[in-house]
Design an enzyme around this catalytic site. Structure first.
Site, PDB file in Angstrom:
ATOM      1  CD  GLU A  70      -1.962  -2.308   1.445  1.00  0.00           C
ATOM      2  OE1 GLU A  70      -0.797  -2.669   1.741  1.00  0.00           O
ATOM      3  OE2 GLU A  70      -2.929  -3.086   1.486  1.00  0.00           O
ATOM      4  CG  HIS A 139     -12.604  -5.148   7.047  1.00  0.00           C
ATOM      5  ND1 HIS A 139     -11.233  -5.125   7.136  1.00  0.00           N
ATOM      6  CD2 HIS A 139     -12.881  -5.933   5.970  1.00  0.00           C
ATOM      7  CE1 HIS A 139     -10.723  -5.863   6.174  1.00  0.00           C
ATOM      8  NE2 HIS A 139     -11.698  -6.363   5.439  1.00  0.00           N
TER       9      HIS A 139
END
Lengths: 358, 321
Positions: A70, A139
């Site tokens: 990322e 999440h």
């Protein structure tokens, strides 16, 4: 003020996810500098449908998956943006942005400034907040306030399909880095959305409902909850004004303060924690503008100050919803009245609850 | 003894001009530094000039470099504007970053100097992202990404090399291995220090130049750049070098105990500035040195005479427009 997304004849009914997809397709078609990339944008699921069909239509050079990596992928996007391209970097959950923080905060936000205006970083980072069905600790985070804190970044959090499309096209055309905050629970919501490309300007809040008794500001998925709360409050004889900030940085405090000037009561509801959050910033900004005279009521609601649990019973306690918002707003507007809770069979949350599997 | 690499008189003069410019500019920075006119922490590359000069001499003007916070050499070797650099160190409005970046963020996009970062390793993926755009442009341009041996310890280095090899990006990765991250030697930081072997596992060409010879670095860079242009695949160069000065600031710190002066003396024995200078005809050398001394004096005068940024510039460049 941005156009009313619910105005008659504004376009076909479109789901939020399809509005995102349509905005990406229009931007890719209109501008050869645009490319869309990120882990799994080109797989068979296409980021929960939001990138589906784009690889086939625009090719693997312009829509492609990546290694996880990322931080490096964010740097790749920044370098490409400095070179004149218009990358859209996609993250299926906002939590993964923690792996990109160095590049976003130290490089993307600062490059224009620390290089004396000789470069720009027209980068869009799409990040989806998850909720329910056990999304849990990593999440479900709404981390937009971290990015609001940093000069040089823009942060938008559209709450409906119209704004999702208009803000995404605006973000891609913008010459600065934009953190584009989506919410998974909004993906299936529908609203009329015009077919052609259009933009929703940043830094302009929208008054979604007029009312004189209390101002409700709802961020992202909390906007529909605030609208639901306004329905409940109406049944209890209170008129809530509901404002969608749409863009969190730049932030249209003027529109919010103007409303609070009349209602004298502000309740900001965020899909995030309240500590040092967007709700804190909005309340502080309104207080600075209106002063402390005249008995303003200023309150915030957000995620409970805990890590998001997976059990639905705990999760129900963790999140604000229309009923909790209505109850809090009622207590603000009628402090002398006995505590009131909306009936359970009243106007419920306008969303369908998210049902798994993920 | 250093190998006396073949070089034409023109090559020698051009290389010497670049080496001497960097060495003398930084010596002047060190001289001025205690006067407090330079408003920026400086990380001097004195002793390391041959890496930037060797690599940049093999690049075309259209090619791009990105550097590190120890980046004066990279900036100047690629042709970055000396006046604007000096003014930037002085915090003046005429600086290459308008007085907003300082020594650690030198940039000159008109000479394809892509900037540099104080946070080690952060520019590596940005260089590769720039290369992604150049690949799409299809004109064969290359990005040389300079970084130190400390940067290869950052995860983003491995992430970037992997992606560049995977997608075939025109990047020349240049590790300026001075064996130190601030004050910690590489052997105390890396379990294995065979960088080339490590990077070769990504399936890209690697080369190691151990002696700091500017012509050896130039030759290796030229081979790598030709290969990148021909194949589209990135390459990796590891250039051993030595930082003569302390990590930050104009002084020496051999009394601090983390390294021995004998190391410095070994590297000074093959100082490329002196060695290349000695290979020039005396009158050629004198002419170059005079010209550059004059150039540096003008840059210092320019920086001193330049106005400070106006207060209304504080909020400019946060965003576009």
């Amino acid at each position: 003020m941005p156009a009313d997304p619910h105005a008659n004849g504004a376009g076909r009914n479109l789901r939020y996810v399809d509005a995102i997809n349509e905005a990406l397709a229009l931007a890719l078609a209109a501008d050869p500098r645009v490319f869309v990339f990120g882990l799994d944008v080109d797989d068979h699921k296409g980021i929960q449908g939001s990138t589906k069909g784009l690889p086939e239509r625009f090719g693997a050079e312009r829509v492609f998956g990546t290694p996880l990596s990322e931080e490096a992928m964010t740097g790749i996007a920044i370098g490409a943006a400095i070179a004149g391209l218009r990358p859209v970097h996609v993250h299926i959950r906002m939590d993964f942005l923690m792996l990109c923080m160095n590049q976003l905060v130290n490089m993307a936000a600062k490059s224009r400034y620390m290089y004396g205006g000789t470069v720009g970083v027209p980068l869009v980072v799409r990040a989806i907040i998850g909720k329910s069905w056990g999304q849990g600790a990593q999440h479900s985070q709404g981390l937009h306030a971290l990015f609001m804190h940093v000069p040089g970044l823009k942060v938008v959090a559209p709450s409906n399909p119209y704004d999702a499309k208009g803000c995404l096209i605006q973000a891609i055309r913008d010459d600065d880095p934009v953190i584009f905050v989506e919410h998974r629970l909004l993906y299936d919501t529908e609203a009329p959305v015009p077919e052609p490309a259009f933009t929703v300007p940043f830094g302009q809040a929208r008054v979604c409902r007029r009312g004189a008794d209390v101002t409700l500001v709802g961020i992202s998925a909390m906007l529909p909850e605030c609208l639901g709360a306004a329905e409940l409050l109406a049944k209890a004889g209170l008129e809530a004004e509901v404002i969608d900030p749409i863009s969190l940085s730049p932030l249209d405090l003027e529109t919010i303060a103007r409303s609070v000037e009349h209602t004298r009561r502000l309740l900001v509801v965020d899909t995030a924690w309240t500590m040092c959050g967007a709700s804190a910033e909005i309340v502080a900004g309104v207080a600075e503008r209106l002063g402390t005279q005249g008995g303003l009521g200023l309150q915030r609601m957000g995620h409970a100050p805990a890590t998001c649990p997976t059990s639905p019973w705990l999760e129900a306690e963790y999140y604000p919803d229309a009923r909790k918002i209505a109850a809090r707003a009622f207590a603000m507007a009628r402090p002398e009245a006995p505590a009131w809770a909306p009936p359970l069979d009243g106007a419920a949350s306008p969303r369908k609850p998210f049902r798994g599997p993920f | 003894m250093m190998l006396q690499t073949e070089a034409s008189p023109a090559d020698l003069a051009r290389i010497y001009r670049a080496l001497y410019l960097i060495r003398r500019t930084e010596e002047e920075v060190a001289r001025i530094y205690p006067s407090d006119q330079i408003k920026s922490p400086v990380h001097l590359s004195i002793g390391q000039e041959s890496v930037a000069v060797g690599v940049c001499d093999a690049l075309d003007p259209d090619d791009v470099v990105s550097g590190t916070y120890r980046g004066h050499a990279t900036y100047l070797a690629k042709g970055g504007d000396l006046d604007a650099m000096m003014a930037e160190l002085y915090g003046k409005a005429t600086g290459c970053a308008a007085g907003k970046g300082g020594s650690m963020h030198l940039i000159d996009m008109t000479h394809n100097v892509l900037g540099s970062s104080a946070v080690v390793g952060s520019t590596i993926p940005i260089a590769a992202g720039y290369a992604l755009a150049l690949k799409g442009e299809g004109r064969g341009r290359v990005v040389a990404a300079f970084f130190g041996d400390g940067a290869v310890e950052e995860g983003v280095f491995a992430e970037t090399v992997n992606f560049a090899a995977l997608r075939g990006l025109p990047v020349l990765f240049v590790c300026e291995n001075n064996g130190l991250a601030i004050h910690t030697p590489i052997g105390r930081r890396q379990a294995g220090t065979k960088l080339c072997e490590r990077v070769a596992t990504y399936g890209i060409e690697v080369a190691r130049i151990e002696d700091g010879d500017v012509f050896a670095i130039r030759a290796a860079a030229a081979r790598a750049i030709a290969r990148i242009r021909a194949t589209g695949q990135p390459c990796f160069l590891e250039c051993l070098t030595y930082r003569w000065k302390e990590h930050v600031g104009p002084g020496e710190d051999y009394d601090a105990g983390y390294r021995a002066r004998a190391e410095l003396e070994r590297w000074q024995a093959r100082d490329p500035v002196r060695l290349v200078g000695e290979r020039l005809a005396p009158e050629v050398r004198r002419r170059i040195e005079t010209e550059i001394e004059d150039r540096i004096a003008k840059a210092i005068a320019f920086a001193e005479a330049s106005p400070p940024p106006a207060a209304d510039q504080l909020l400019r460049h946060v965003h576009a427009g």
